[in-house]
Design a protein around this motif. Structure first.
Motif, mmCIF file in Angstrom:
data_model
loop_
_atom_site.group_PDB
_atom_site.id
_atom_site.type_symbol
_atom_site.label_atom_id
_atom_site.label_comp_id
_atom_site.label_asym_id
_atom_site.label_seq_id
_atom_site.Cartn_x
_atom_site.Cartn_y
_atom_site.Cartn_z
ATOM 1 N N GLY A 1 47.034 -8.515 23.002
ATOM 2 C CA GLY A 1 48.466 -9.097 22.682
ATOM 3 C C GLY A 1 48.994 -8.363 21.747
ATOM 4 O O GLY A 1 48.582 -7.047 21.658
ATOM 5 N N GLY A 2 50.073 -8.745 21.081
ATOM 6 C CA GLY A 2 50.980 -7.938 20.148
ATOM 7 C C GLY A 2 51.833 -6.950 20.799
ATOM 8 O O GLY A 2 52.054 -6.907 22.009
ATOM 9 N N GLY A 3 52.599 -6.291 19.748
ATOM 10 C CA GLY A 3 53.616 -5.488 20.376
ATOM 11 C C GLY A 3 53.190 -4.474 21.508
ATOM 12 O O GLY A 3 53.889 -3.984 22.364
ATOM 13 N N VAL A 4 52.209 -3.717 21.044
ATOM 14 C CA VAL A 4 51.666 -2.836 22.192
ATOM 15 C C VAL A 4 51.458 -3.383 23.733
ATOM 16 O O VAL A 4 51.268 -2.658 24.452
ATOM 17 N N SER A 5 50.965 -4.642 23.661
ATOM 18 C CA SER A 5 50.801 -5.276 24.812
ATOM 19 C C SER A 5 51.945 -5.204 25.831
ATOM 20 O O SER A 5 51.599 -5.152 27.013
ATOM 21 N N ILE B 1 47.478 -5.799 19.339
ATOM 22 C CA ILE B 1 47.674 -4.485 18.923
ATOM 23 C C ILE B 1 48.979 -4.381 18.389
ATOM 24 O O ILE B 1 49.937 -4.588 19.018
ATOM 25 N N GLY B 2 49.023 -4.346 17.165
ATOM 26 C CA GLY B 2 50.536 -4.131 16.579
ATOM 27 C C GLY B 2 50.344 -3.183 15.422
ATOM 28 O O GLY B 2 49.920 -2.034 15.859
ATOM 29 N N THR B 3 51.076 -3.207 14.146
ATOM 30 C CA THR B 3 50.765 -2.515 13.137
ATOM 31 C C THR B 3 49.284 -2.233 12.774
ATOM 32 O O THR B 3 48.874 -1.098 12.402
ATOM 33 N N GLY B 4 48.517 -3.386 13.402
ATOM 34 C CA GLY B 4 47.207 -3.159 12.931
ATOM 35 C C GLY B 4 46.531 -3.536 14.120
ATOM 36 O O GLY B 4 46.943 -3.838 15.151
ATOM 37 N N ILE B 5 45.154 -3.823 13.897
ATOM 38 C CA ILE B 5 44.330 -4.409 15.158
ATOM 39 C C ILE B 5 42.950 -5.199 14.408
ATOM 40 O O ILE B 5 42.512 -4.842 13.602
ATOM 41 N N ALA C 1 57.355 -26.065 10.279
ATOM 42 C CA ALA C 1 57.822 -24.681 10.396
ATOM 43 C C ALA C 1 56.667 -23.527 10.448
ATOM 44 O O ALA C 1 55.733 -23.996 9.597
ATOM 45 N N ALA C 2 56.947 -22.683 10.934
ATOM 46 C CA ALA C 2 55.908 -21.592 11.249
ATOM 47 C C ALA C 2 56.269 -20.264 10.964
ATOM 48 O O ALA C 2 57.451 -19.974 11.396
ATOM 49 N N ILE C 3 55.331 -19.474 10.348
ATOM 50 C CA ILE C 3 55.767 -17.869 10.108
ATOM 51 C C ILE C 3 54.670 -17.083 10.377
ATOM 52 O O ILE C 3 53.553 -17.400 10.181
ATOM 53 N N ASP C 4 54.938 -16.097 11.291
ATOM 54 C CA ASP C 4 53.954 -15.039 11.655
ATOM 55 C C ASP C 4 54.212 -13.883 11.251
ATOM 56 O O ASP C 4 55.109 -13.114 11.420
ATOM 57 N N VAL C 5 53.654 -13.244 10.255
ATOM 58 C CA VAL C 5 53.910 -11.939 9.355
ATOM 59 C C VAL C 5 53.300 -10.880 10.084
ATOM 60 O O VAL C 5 51.939 -10.896 10.068
ATOM 61 N N GLY C 6 54.037 -10.061 10.457
ATOM 62 C CA GLY C 6 53.914 -8.875 11.088
ATOM 63 C C GLY C 6 53.913 -7.524 10.255
ATOM 64 O O GLY C 6 54.707 -7.676 9.181
ATOM 65 N N GLY C 7 53.401 -6.203 10.585
ATOM 66 C CA GLY C 7 53.677 -5.360 9.850
ATOM 67 C C GLY C 7 55.099 -4.983 9.596
ATOM 68 O O GLY C 7 55.383 -4.067 8.723
ATOM 69 N N THR C 8 55.724 -4.911 10.868
ATOM 70 C CA THR C 8 57.418 -4.736 10.954
ATOM 71 C C THR C 8 58.130 -5.856 10.797
ATOM 72 O O THR C 8 59.166 -5.670 10.256
ATOM 73 N N THR C 9 57.899 -6.948 11.454
ATOM 74 C CA THR C 9 58.531 -8.053 11.632
ATOM 75 C C THR C 9 57.860 -9.446 11.538
ATOM 76 O O THR C 9 56.889 -9.383 11.770
ATOM 77 N N MET C 10 58.712 -10.215 10.709
ATOM 78 C CA MET C 10 58.502 -11.612 10.646
ATOM 79 C C MET C 10 58.858 -12.408 11.614
ATOM 80 O O MET C 10 60.261 -12.431 11.656
ATOM 81 N N LYS C 11 58.038 -13.294 12.293
ATOM 82 C CA LYS C 11 58.672 -14.344 13.175
ATOM 83 C C LYS C 11 58.476 -15.554 12.547
ATOM 84 O O LYS C 11 57.482 -15.967 12.246
ATOM 85 N N ALA D 1 44.541 3.577 17.797
ATOM 86 C CA ALA D 1 44.961 2.813 18.610
ATOM 87 C C ALA D 1 46.008 1.619 18.207
ATOM 88 O O ALA D 1 46.602 1.044 19.109
ATOM 89 N N SER D 2 46.206 1.460 16.939
ATOM 90 C CA SER D 2 47.304 0.605 16.592
ATOM 91 C C SER D 2 48.666 1.179 16.860
ATOM 92 O O SER D 2 48.744 2.499 16.973
ATOM 93 N N GLY D 3 49.696 0.215 16.922
ATOM 94 C CA GLY D 3 51.086 0.715 17.284
ATOM 95 C C GLY D 3 51.405 1.594 16.158
ATOM 96 O O GLY D 3 52.229 2.696 16.571
ATOM 97 N N SER D 4 51.220 1.365 15.046
ATOM 98 C CA SER D 4 51.720 2.140 13.707
ATOM 99 C C SER D 4 51.094 3.634 14.117
ATOM 100 O O SER D 4 51.780 4.675 13.684
ATOM 101 N N ALA D 5 49.708 3.509 14.184
ATOM 102 C CA ALA D 5 48.882 4.833 14.156
ATOM 103 C C ALA D 5 49.486 5.741 15.225
ATOM 104 O O ALA D 5 49.844 7.110 15.168
ATOM 105 N N VAL D 6 49.510 5.267 16.590
ATOM 106 C CA VAL D 6 49.974 5.889 17.507
ATOM 107 C C VAL D 6 51.428 6.625 17.414
ATOM 108 O O VAL D 6 51.756 7.667 17.792
ATOM 109 N N ALA D 7 52.452 5.762 16.780
ATOM 110 C CA ALA D 7 53.725 6.207 16.692
ATOM 111 C C ALA D 7 53.818 7.310 15.692
ATOM 112 O O ALA D 7 54.402 8.091 15.819
ATOM 113 N N ALA D 8 52.814 7.092 14.405
ATOM 114 C CA ALA D 8 52.949 7.975 13.546
ATOM 115 C C ALA D 8 52.524 9.433 13.891
ATOM 116 O O ALA D 8 52.894 10.358 13.546
#
Length: 299
Positions: free
Chosen positions: A246-250, A139-143, A5-15, A188-195
């Motif tokens: 990588g990450g969502g911004v990619s 590059i996602g919620t953070g970097i 079992a594997a979990i990747d915890v992101g700032g917005t979504t967990m996979k 340049a993080s996804g969250s900062a750019v959006a905000a």
């Protein structure tokens, strides 16, 4: 078939998923990360996810070859921030400090905890045909970065190498959640750019910029310039063959990579720039990295 079992915890979504040793993802699901509800709620959500994935599989919800009634042999957890093998030491994104691994997965299975970006970098090496000298930069919620100077990840003296998101690109610039000012992640993080554009996600900024929106165009250009500044310094110090985004911004693709290549080259007056490309594993690199942690725990 054995799997973890594997979990990747992101700032917005967990996979979360069930992954075979060869990297085949047998089951995949996504759950929201309740970051706005505080650190304890995030920890509880991760623990619940781990418990759900650790139950005997009933064969429902996927055409995968997982044997009904089987369980994963271990759990791998990839989380952001400063991470040791036993604790999530600090996370600016979630506000937690010194959280033991057991708090994230209260299950009767071996559990391994690791840093999300370094784990994704390991997955790039194992499954993505990664180069011998590379910086893997989600590059996602953070970097943060996974530093691979010679075919293997470099963790540094305390295991905290790669915090490129907190390199100050403009030292007197915007405040960052880590407590510093002018950090790369603040621009340049996804969250900062959006905000900074007042939109839900970085993809909205890319779309608005493509449509000629002045604010979105300026914010995106500043994000690219901030990345170029940080990567120029990294390149001059460690001479990577490639920078893998990588990450969502990619998922912005050429809208990110093309101007970033140009700006990075412009910042390097006397030497060629390294190749800049997006991850071959895409947004699943972190999940596969978490799975590698699980296999390490299983032995």
């Amino acid at each position: 078939m054995t799997y973890v079992a594997a979990i990747d915890v992101g700032g917005t979504t967990m996979k979360g998923g069930l992954v075979a040793r060869d990297g085949t993802i047998l089951h995949l699901e996504r759950r929201p990360t309740p970051r706005a509800e505080g650190p304890e709620r995030v920890i509880a959500a991760i623990s619940r996810f781990a418990a759900d994935l650790s139950r005997p599989w009933d064969g429902s919800g996927t055409p995968s070859p997982v044997v009904e009634g089987a369980r994963p042999v271990a759990v791998g957890l990839a989380v952001p921030g400063l991470v040791s093998p036993t604790h999530a030491v600090f996370s600016a994104a979630f506000g937690w400090r010194d959280v033991p691994a057991a708090a994230f997965a209260d299950v009767d299975l071996p559990v391994a905890l690791g840093h999300d970006v370094r784990s994704a970098g390991e997955a790039e090496l194992a499954y993505g045909g990664g180069e011998a000298h590379v910086l893997y930069l989600p590059i996602g919620t953070g970097i943060a970065g996974a530093v691979v100077p010679s075919g293997a990840l470099y963790g540094g003296a305390g295991g905290w190498a790669g915090q490129i998101g907190h390199v100050p690109v403009w030292p007197d610039g915007l405040a960052c959640g880590c407590g510093q000012s002018g950090c790369l992640a603040a621009y340049a993080s996804g969250s900062a750019v959006a905000a900074r554009c007042g939109v839900p996600g970085a993809e909205d900024v890319v779309r608005l910029a493509a449509q000629g929106d002045a604010r979105a165009t300026a914010v995106w250009a500043e994000a690219v310039e901030a990345l170029a500044l940080a990567l120029a310094t990294y390149t001059l110090v460690l001479d990577p063959a490639a920078v893998v985004i990588g990450g969502g911004v990619s998922q912005a693709g050429d809208a990110l990579v093309v101007p970033l290549r140009a700006r990075l080259a412009a910042r390097l007056a006397f030497r060629p720039a390294p190749d800049v490309r997006t991850s071959r594993l895409g947004p699943l690199a972190g999940l596969l990295g978490a799975a590698l942690l699980g296999w390490t725990a299983q032995g």
